[in-house]
Design an enzyme around this catalytic site. Structure first.
Site, PDB file in Angstrom:
ATOM      1  N   THR A   4       0.816  -1.218   0.000  1.00 46.14           N
ATOM      2  CA  THR A   4       0.000   0.000   0.000  1.00 46.14           C
ATOM      3  C   THR A   4       0.848   1.266   0.000  1.00 46.14           C
ATOM      4  O   THR A   4       0.475   2.275  -0.596  1.00 46.14           O
ATOM      5  CB  THR A   4      -0.931  -0.022   1.240  1.00 46.14           C
ATOM      6  OG1 THR A   4      -1.815  -1.134   1.103  1.00 46.14           O
ATOM      7  CG2 THR A   4      -1.750   1.237   1.362  1.00 46.14           C
ATOM      8  N   SER A  48       1.478  -7.508  -1.028  1.00 39.28           N
ATOM      9  CA  SER A  48       2.227  -8.503  -0.252  1.00 39.28           C
ATOM     10  C   SER A  48       1.563  -9.880  -0.144  1.00 39.28           C
ATOM     11  O   SER A  48       2.265 -10.863   0.118  1.00 39.28           O
ATOM     12  CB  SER A  48       2.617  -7.959   1.122  1.00 39.28           C
ATOM     13  OG  SER A  48       1.529  -7.901   1.993  1.00 39.28           O
ATOM     14  N   THR A  80       1.633  -4.555   4.115  1.00 34.10           N
ATOM     15  CA  THR A  80       1.504  -4.883   5.541  1.00 34.10           C
ATOM     16  C   THR A  80       0.889  -6.260   5.796  1.00 34.10           C
ATOM     17  O   THR A  80       1.031  -6.799   6.888  1.00 34.10           O
ATOM     18  CB  THR A  80       0.655  -3.818   6.268  1.00 34.10           C
ATOM     19  OG1 THR A  80      -0.644  -3.787   5.681  1.00 34.10           O
ATOM     20  CG2 THR A  80       1.306  -2.450   6.188  1.00 34.10           C
ATOM     21  N   ASP A  81       0.211  -6.836   4.801  1.00 32.53           N
ATOM     22  CA  ASP A  81      -0.481  -8.114   5.048  1.00 32.53           C
ATOM     23  C   ASP A  81       0.484  -9.227   5.465  1.00 32.53           C
ATOM     24  O   ASP A  81       0.138 -10.094   6.275  1.00 32.53           O
ATOM     25  CB  ASP A  81      -1.237  -8.572   3.797  1.00 32.53           C
ATOM     26  CG  ASP A  81      -2.446  -7.691   3.481  1.00 32.53           C
ATOM     27  OD1 ASP A  81      -2.755  -6.784   4.273  1.00 32.53           O
ATOM     28  OD2 ASP A  81      -3.079  -7.925   2.428  1.00 32.53           O
TER      29      ASP A  81
HETATM   30  N1  ASP Z   1      -2.879  -5.494   0.877  1.00 30.87           N
HETATM   31  C1  ASP Z   1      -1.763  -4.611   1.087  1.00 30.87           C
HETATM   32  C2  ASP Z   1      -0.466  -5.389   0.972  1.00 30.87           C
HETATM   33  O1  ASP Z   1      -0.143  -6.111   1.881  1.00 30.87           O
HETATM   34  C3  ASP Z   1      -1.901  -3.981   2.403  1.00 30.87           C
HETATM   35  C4  ASP Z   1      -0.818  -3.026   2.783  1.00 30.87           C
HETATM   36  O2  ASP Z   1       0.229  -2.926   2.177  1.00 30.87           O
HETATM   37  O3  ASP Z   1      -1.036  -2.334   3.797  1.00 30.87           O
HETATM   38  O4  ASP Z   1       0.207  -5.247  -0.019  1.00 30.87           O
END
Ligand code: ASP
Length: 318
Positions: A4, A48, A80-81
């Site tokens: 993200t 991710s 973050t995932d």
């Molecule tokens: N879905 C996103 C990822 O993990 C969420 C994020 O980056 O916060 O790429």
């Protein structure tokens, strides 16, 4: 790596990874005044959930190359995932004291209140900090510094999504200054070899009424299994014969699905209790959560570890 923090609206609705490392750095105010030499490098541009172990092997190699080339610390921007899995992977595969700091964002750069620039600023400050040396891989989000072995994403959308359940963060970034009180990294270093991408370690979450059929089938196609057990490491009595049978063929690590705390060793004595399962040859995950236990087991198997070495490695997390 993407995530993200690097996403902008795509053609089909929703945000998708697009920005490169140089663009992320250019968006952070205040870096020029720090007197740091910062170099930007792109490796992947992925959401991710689609990062695989082959990508993590390439990442570990890139981080080691930067450190060997004289970098004082390295910051990895990431979705973050799965940030917690990447962080423990780097913790286990990048030796030495140089800080390796993983960060990301909960809100994309085009959203109101985007957190990426603040997280990247804090991560760079931590990566350059003397006190961060020797702490292993770290995750910096929302001005909190988390140890790779403790951190997890604990909320789907909150800006304060990252927590280290039962332990708390290793430190904070206050007015831009890292204040760290962390404990040193676990003294273990494993190879990040391409073999990791060729192995399959299943993560099976146990639930009420589970008869073990899913585990039995997983046991047929997996090189190892992490069982996210109920409570302190328990399964229904009906499931015990399958657990024992699978554990006789491949390593089965017993973790907890609760999200916090350690698997117990000697409290409960009923069929399917932690005592019963450990007696049947399961490996105790300690306080490692199931996703992290899976990364450790995978790295150990790729390194050719036998059951004794696997058990000893997990003892670092008791
Ligand atoms: N879905 C996103 C990822 O993990 C969420 C994020 O980056 O916060 O790429």
């Amino acid at each position: 790596m993407g995530g993200t923090i690097a996403m902008v609206p795509g053609g089909r609705g929703g945000v998708v990874p697009a920005l490169d490392a140089g663009e992320l750095i250019a968006a952070v105010p205040g870096l020029a005044g720090l007197g740091l030499e910062i170099t930007a490098r792109g490796l992947r541009s992925l959401p991710s959930p689609s990062i695989g172990f082959g990508d993590l092997v390439a990442l570990a190699d890139a981080v080691k190359a930067e450190i060997a080339g004289g970098a004082r610390g390295v910051v990895v921007t990431h979705g973050t995932d799965t940030i917690e899995e990447t962080a423990i992977f780097l913790d286990l595969t990048v030796p030495g004291p140089a800080p390796v700091v993983v960060t990301g964002a909960m809100r994309a750069p085009t959203s109101a209140g985007a957190d990426g620039p603040a997280n990247l600023y804090a991560a760079i400050r931590v990566a350059a900090a003397e006190e961060a040396r020797g702490l292993g891989a770290l995750v910096v989000m929302s001005d909190e510094v988390h140890g790779a072995r403790f951190v997890r994403k604990g909320h789907t959308s909150s800006m304060a999504a990252f927590v280290s359940p039962g332990f708390g963060p290793l430190g904070l970034v206050v007015e831009g200054e890292p204040r760290l009180r962390g404990t040193p990294r676990v003294p273990m270093s494993l190879a990040a070899s391409d073999k990791v991408a060729g192995l399959r370690v299943g993560l099976i979450t146990v639930a009420l009424g589970d008869d073990g059929e899913i585990l039995r089938r997983a046991g047929e196609v997996c090189d190892g299994i992490v069982l996210a057990g109920l409570g302190a490491g328990h399964v229904p009595a009906d499931m015990v014969p399958v657990v024992a049978e699978v554990a006789g063929r491949v390593p089965v690590v017993l973790a907890s699905r609760t999200g916090s705390g350690s698997v117990l060793r000697q409290t409960y004595g009923y069929p399917g209790s932690e005592r019963d399962l450990l007696d049947r040859g399961l490996v105790h995950a300690g306080f490692l959560d199931p996703a992290k236990a899976r990364v450790l087991l995978l790295l150990l198997l790729a390194d050719g570890a036998d059951k004794e070495r696997i058990t000893a490695a997990f003892e670092h997390y008791r």
